[in-house]
Design a protein around this motif. Structure first.
Motif, PDB file in Angstrom:
ATOM      1  N   GLU A 168      49.465  40.593  44.446  1.00 42.02           N
ATOM      2  CA  GLU A 168      48.522  39.681  43.796  1.00 42.02           C
ATOM      3  C   GLU A 168      49.190  38.594  42.971  1.00 42.02           C
ATOM      4  OE1 GLU A 168      44.913  42.997  43.469  1.00 42.02           O
ATOM      5  OE2 GLU A 168      45.960  42.352  41.657  1.00 42.02           O
ATOM      6  N   TYR A 169      50.473  38.771  42.620  1.00 42.70           N
ATOM      7  CA  TYR A 169      51.147  37.815  41.740  1.00 42.70           C
ATOM      8  C   TYR A 169      52.216  36.981  42.434  1.00 42.70           C
ATOM      9  CZ  TYR A 169      49.312  40.259  37.533  1.00 42.70           C
ATOM     10  OH  TYR A 169      48.519  40.806  36.554  1.00 42.70           O
ATOM     11  N   HIS A 170      52.830  37.509  43.499  1.00 41.70           N
ATOM     12  CA  HIS A 170      53.982  36.822  44.094  1.00 41.70           C
ATOM     13  C   HIS A 170      53.575  35.453  44.625  1.00 41.70           C
ATOM     14  CE1 HIS A 170      57.538  35.954  46.450  1.00 41.70           C
ATOM     15  NE2 HIS A 170      58.130  37.017  45.937  1.00 41.70           N
ATOM     16  N   PRO A 171      54.358  34.409  44.332  1.00 43.54           N
ATOM     17  CA  PRO A 171      53.972  33.052  44.770  1.00 43.54           C
ATOM     18  C   PRO A 171      53.865  32.881  46.279  1.00 43.54           C
ATOM     19  CG  PRO A 171      56.182  33.075  43.802  1.00 43.54           C
ATOM     20  CD  PRO A 171      55.581  34.398  43.508  1.00 43.54           C
ATOM     21  N   ASP A 172      54.546  33.731  47.049  1.00 34.08           N
ATOM     22  CA  ASP A 172      54.500  33.604  48.506  1.00 34.08           C
ATOM     23  C   ASP A 172      53.477  34.531  49.152  1.00 34.08           C
ATOM     24  OD1 ASP A 172      56.561  31.799  48.227  1.00 34.08           O
ATOM     25  OD2 ASP A 172      58.130  33.255  48.694  1.00 34.08           O
ATOM     26  N   SER A 173      52.776  35.331  48.345  1.00 33.65           N
ATOM     27  CA  SER A 173      51.826  36.293  48.900  1.00 33.65           C
ATOM     28  C   SER A 173      50.482  35.640  49.213  1.00 33.65           C
ATOM     29  CB  SER A 173      51.594  37.439  47.917  1.00 33.65           C
ATOM     30  OG  SER A 173      50.534  38.272  48.363  1.00 33.65           O
ATOM     31  N   PRO A 174      49.918  35.894  50.386  1.00 28.33           N
ATOM     32  CA  PRO A 174      48.582  35.352  50.692  1.00 28.33           C
ATOM     33  C   PRO A 174      47.491  35.947  49.812  1.00 28.33           C
ATOM     34  CG  PRO A 174      49.277  36.916  52.382  1.00 28.33           C
ATOM     35  CD  PRO A 174      50.465  36.691  51.497  1.00 28.33           C
ATOM     36  N   HIS A 175      47.788  37.088  49.171  1.00 30.37           N
ATOM     37  CA  HIS A 175      46.780  37.762  48.344  1.00 30.37           C
ATOM     38  C   HIS A 175      46.632  37.130  46.962  1.00 30.37           C
ATOM     39  CE1 HIS A 175      46.257  40.997  51.247  1.00 30.37           C
ATOM     40  NE2 HIS A 175      47.578  41.093  51.334  1.00 30.37           N
ATOM     41  N   LYS A 176      47.550  36.229  46.590  1.00 32.48           N
ATOM     42  CA  LYS A 176      47.454  35.653  45.247  1.00 32.48           C
ATOM     43  C   LYS A 176      46.172  34.837  45.083  1.00 32.48           C
ATOM     44  CE  LYS A 176      49.893  31.224  45.663  1.00 32.48           C
ATOM     45  NZ  LYS A 176      51.077  30.453  45.251  1.00 32.48           N
ATOM     46  N   THR A 177      45.634  34.300  46.190  1.00 36.02           N
ATOM     47  CA  THR A 177      44.381  33.547  46.111  1.00 36.02           C
ATOM     48  C   THR A 177      43.232  34.439  45.655  1.00 36.02           C
ATOM     49  OG1 THR A 177      43.967  33.920  48.470  1.00 36.02           O
ATOM     50  CG2 THR A 177      45.088  31.877  47.861  1.00 36.02           C
ATOM     51  N   LYS A 178      43.332  35.741  45.943  1.00 32.48           N
ATOM     52  CA  LYS A 178      42.295  36.676  45.514  1.00 32.48           C
ATOM     53  C   LYS A 178      42.347  36.858  43.991  1.00 32.48           C
ATOM     54  CE  LYS A 178      42.467  39.183  49.904  1.00 32.48           C
ATOM     55  NZ  LYS A 178      42.737  40.484  50.572  1.00 32.48           N
ATOM     56  N   MET A 179      43.562  36.922  43.436  1.00 35.45           N
ATOM     57  CA  MET A 179      43.692  37.026  41.983  1.00 35.45           C
ATOM     58  C   MET A 179      43.198  35.749  41.309  1.00 35.45           C
ATOM     59  SD  MET A 179      44.360  38.420  39.106  1.00 35.45           S
ATOM     60  CE  MET A 179      45.025  40.033  39.581  1.00 35.45           C
ATOM     61  N   ILE A 180      43.519  34.607  41.896  1.00 33.46           N
ATOM     62  CA  ILE A 180      43.031  33.338  41.352  1.00 33.46           C
ATOM     63  C   ILE A 180      41.507  33.303  41.373  1.00 33.46           C
ATOM     64  CG2 ILE A 180      42.936  30.843  41.768  1.00 33.46           C
ATOM     65  CD1 ILE A 180      45.881  31.006  42.638  1.00 33.46           C
ATOM     66  N   ALA A 181      40.911  33.777  42.471  1.00 36.32           N
ATOM     67  CA  ALA A 181      39.448  33.810  42.574  1.00 36.32           C
ATOM     68  C   ALA A 181      38.853  34.758  41.539  1.00 36.32           C
ATOM     69  CB  ALA A 181      39.035  34.229  43.985  1.00 36.32           C
ATOM     70  N   PHE A 182      39.505  35.881  41.308  1.00 32.98           N
ATOM     71  CA  PHE A 182      39.019  36.823  40.292  1.00 32.98           C
ATOM     72  C   PHE A 182      38.972  36.167  38.920  1.00 32.98           C
ATOM     73  CE2 PHE A 182      40.522  39.629  36.843  1.00 32.98           C
ATOM     74  CZ  PHE A 182      39.348  40.372  36.670  1.00 32.98           C
ATOM     75  N   VAL A 183      40.048  35.491  38.545  1.00 36.68           N
ATOM     76  CA  VAL A 183      40.119  34.890  37.214  1.00 36.68           C
ATOM     77  C   VAL A 183      39.127  33.742  37.066  1.00 36.68           C
ATOM     78  CG1 VAL A 183      41.590  33.655  35.580  1.00 36.68           C
ATOM     79  CG2 VAL A 183      42.515  35.582  36.872  1.00 36.68           C
ATOM     80  N   THR A 184      39.113  32.854  38.044  1.00 34.75           N
ATOM     81  CA  THR A 184      38.312  31.632  37.917  1.00 34.75           C
ATOM     82  C   THR A 184      36.816  31.874  38.068  1.00 34.75           C
ATOM     83  OG1 THR A 184      38.616  31.137  40.277  1.00 34.75           O
ATOM     84  CG2 THR A 184      40.204  30.191  38.750  1.00 34.75           C
ATOM     85  N   SER A 185      36.438  32.970  38.700  1.00 33.68           N
ATOM     86  CA  SER A 185      35.017  33.246  38.910  1.00 33.68           C
ATOM     87  C   SER A 185      34.569  34.485  38.130  1.00 33.68           C
ATOM     88  CB  SER A 185      34.722  33.434  40.400  1.00 33.68           C
ATOM     89  OG  SER A 185      33.350  33.704  40.609  1.00 33.68           O
ATOM     90  N   GLU A 186      35.057  35.642  38.513  1.00 35.84           N
ATOM     91  CA  GLU A 186      34.557  36.890  37.948  1.00 35.84           C
ATOM     92  C   GLU A 186      34.946  37.082  36.482  1.00 35.84           C
ATOM     93  OE1 GLU A 186      34.508  39.426  42.123  1.00 35.84           O
ATOM     94  OE2 GLU A 186      36.322  39.451  40.882  1.00 35.84           O
ATOM     95  N   LEU A 187      36.209  36.849  36.160  1.00 36.18           N
ATOM     96  CA  LEU A 187      36.636  36.999  34.765  1.00 36.18           C
ATOM     97  C   LEU A 187      35.982  35.936  33.885  1.00 36.18           C
ATOM     98  CD1 LEU A 187      38.348  38.607  32.784  1.00 36.18           C
ATOM     99  CD2 LEU A 187      40.262  37.064  33.276  1.00 36.18           C
ATOM    100  N   GLU A 188      35.873  34.725  34.401  1.00 37.02           N
ATOM    101  CA  GLU A 188      35.204  33.662  33.637  1.00 37.02           C
ATOM    102  C   GLU A 188      33.750  34.016  33.351  1.00 37.02           C
ATOM    103  OE1 GLU A 188      35.466  30.278  32.205  1.00 37.02           O
ATOM    104  OE2 GLU A 188      37.307  31.399  31.834  1.00 37.02           O
ATOM    105  N   ASP A 189      33.061  34.566  34.351  1.00 34.09           N
ATOM    106  CA  ASP A 189      31.667  34.962  34.151  1.00 34.09           C
ATOM    107  C   ASP A 189      31.563  36.048  33.084  1.00 34.09           C
ATOM    108  OD1 ASP A 189      30.872  33.173  36.068  1.00 34.09           O
ATOM    109  OD2 ASP A 189      30.582  34.663  37.651  1.00 34.09           O
ATOM    110  N   PHE A 190      32.483  37.002  33.130  1.00 33.56           N
ATOM    111  CA  PHE A 190      32.496  38.082  32.137  1.00 33.56           C
ATOM    112  C   PHE A 190      32.690  37.520  30.728  1.00 33.56           C
ATOM    113  CE2 PHE A 190      35.497  40.560  29.549  1.00 33.56           C
ATOM    114  CZ  PHE A 190      34.684  41.630  29.200  1.00 33.56           C
ATOM    115  N   VAL A 191      33.675  36.638  30.579  1.00 32.95           N
ATOM    116  CA  VAL A 191      33.977  36.064  29.267  1.00 32.95           C
ATOM    117  C   VAL A 191      32.783  35.266  28.738  1.00 32.95           C
ATOM    118  CG1 VAL A 191      35.393  34.339  28.091  1.00 32.95           C
ATOM    119  CG2 VAL A 191      36.485  36.035  29.563  1.00 32.95           C
ATOM    120  N   ALA A 192      32.203  34.438  29.603  1.00 33.31           N
ATOM    121  CA  ALA A 192      31.080  33.597  29.183  1.00 33.31           C
ATOM    122  C   ALA A 192      29.852  34.427  28.822  1.00 33.31           C
ATOM    123  CB  ALA A 192      30.740  32.604  30.288  1.00 33.31           C
ATOM    124  N   THR A 193      29.687  35.568  29.473  1.00 33.84           N
ATOM    125  CA  THR A 193      28.535  36.431  29.218  1.00 33.84           C
ATOM    126  C   THR A 193      28.648  37.171  27.887  1.00 33.84           C
ATOM    127  OG1 THR A 193      28.154  36.776  31.578  1.00 33.84           O
ATOM    128  CG2 THR A 193      27.227  38.419  30.087  1.00 33.84           C
TER     129      THR A 193
END
Length: 237
Positions: A88-113
């Motif tokens: 989820e963290y490695h710059p060359d991993s295709p899965h890092k986009t999933k971590m970015i999506a988690f932070v920018t959408s799900e974590l943001e929604d949690f914080v704002a709520t």
């Protein structure tokens, strides 16, 4: 907003079920003693949350500077195991986009709520956690400030910088002894040379940043003493 379940002055464990990551994400939520829902707070997001809370004592260093800083809350993002962290963290991993999506959408929604927050976001990370913080800042203009403790820099990061269209602001730190750091895999990696090159690329682009080469290696003994100055740099009033 409901912040009653989170204690002031302590790190409260919390879990989010993430669709983006298809797993449960463990967090630590720190509200300062002075937290009030009557005023907006900046949000500090620390990847490798266990290390930033236990080894870096980020929240304690924030407390010591509290009256000099913009009011903030801290979200510690924990990783479940080394393999998942790398995926989820490695710059060359295709899965890092999933971590970015988690932070920018799900974590943001949690914080704002749950909390009264401003638009200011400060990302922090060490090693691979610094790499995901950097990628996130390069890909989403809402998360454009980051403290980078010895990030792993690869061609993928360089390409993201080349495509950057929004302003960013960094503190970039690396140890002078990081020419041959032994990875958990047993292999060695040069963190120093790529960080120097990335600093040069930031300078060439006129991007606001502080770059420091520290006495020491790829350890919290090197990074921890820098946290106070980083908080003042980004959040000082």
């Amino acid at each position: 907003m409901s912040d009653d379940m989170f204690k002031r002055g302590l790190v409260t464990p919390f879990e989010i079920e993430s669709t983006a990551l298809a797993r449960t994400v463990k967090l630590g939520i720190y509200l300062p003693d002075s937290y009030s829902a009557l005023k907006e707070h900046a949000v500090i997001i620390a990847f490798d949350g266990q290390d930033f809370s236990q080894l870096g004592q980020l929240h304690r260093q924030y407390e010591e500077l509290n009256d000099q800083l913009t009011a903030s809350i801290i979200i510690f993002v924990h990783y479940p195991d080394i393999e998942t962290r790398s995926q989820e963290y490695h710059p060359d991993s295709p899965h890092k986009t999933k971590m970015i999506a988690f932070v920018t959408s799900e974590l943001e929604d949690f914080v704002a709520t749950h909390f009264r927050v401003s638009d200011k976001r400060l990302l922090m990370g060490d090693s691979l956690a610094a790499s995901i913080a950097l990628s996130l800042s390069l890909n989403d203009e809402r998360f454009n400030e980051a403290a980078l403790f010895s990030p792993m820099i690869t061609a993928a990061i360089t390409q993201e910088l080349a495509a950057l269209k929004h302003p960013v602001k960094y503190v970039q730190l690396v140890g002078k002894e990081e020419k041959a750091f032994k990875l958990m895999s047993g292999a060695t990696a040069d963190f120093l040379t790529p960080n120097r090159a990335f600093h040069a690329a930031l300078t060439a682009r006129g991007i606001e940043h502080e770059y420091r080469e520290l006495a020491g290696g790829h350890t919290w003994r090197t990074w921890k003493p820098e946290i106070a100055s980083i908080l003042l740099y980004f959040l000082g009033e």
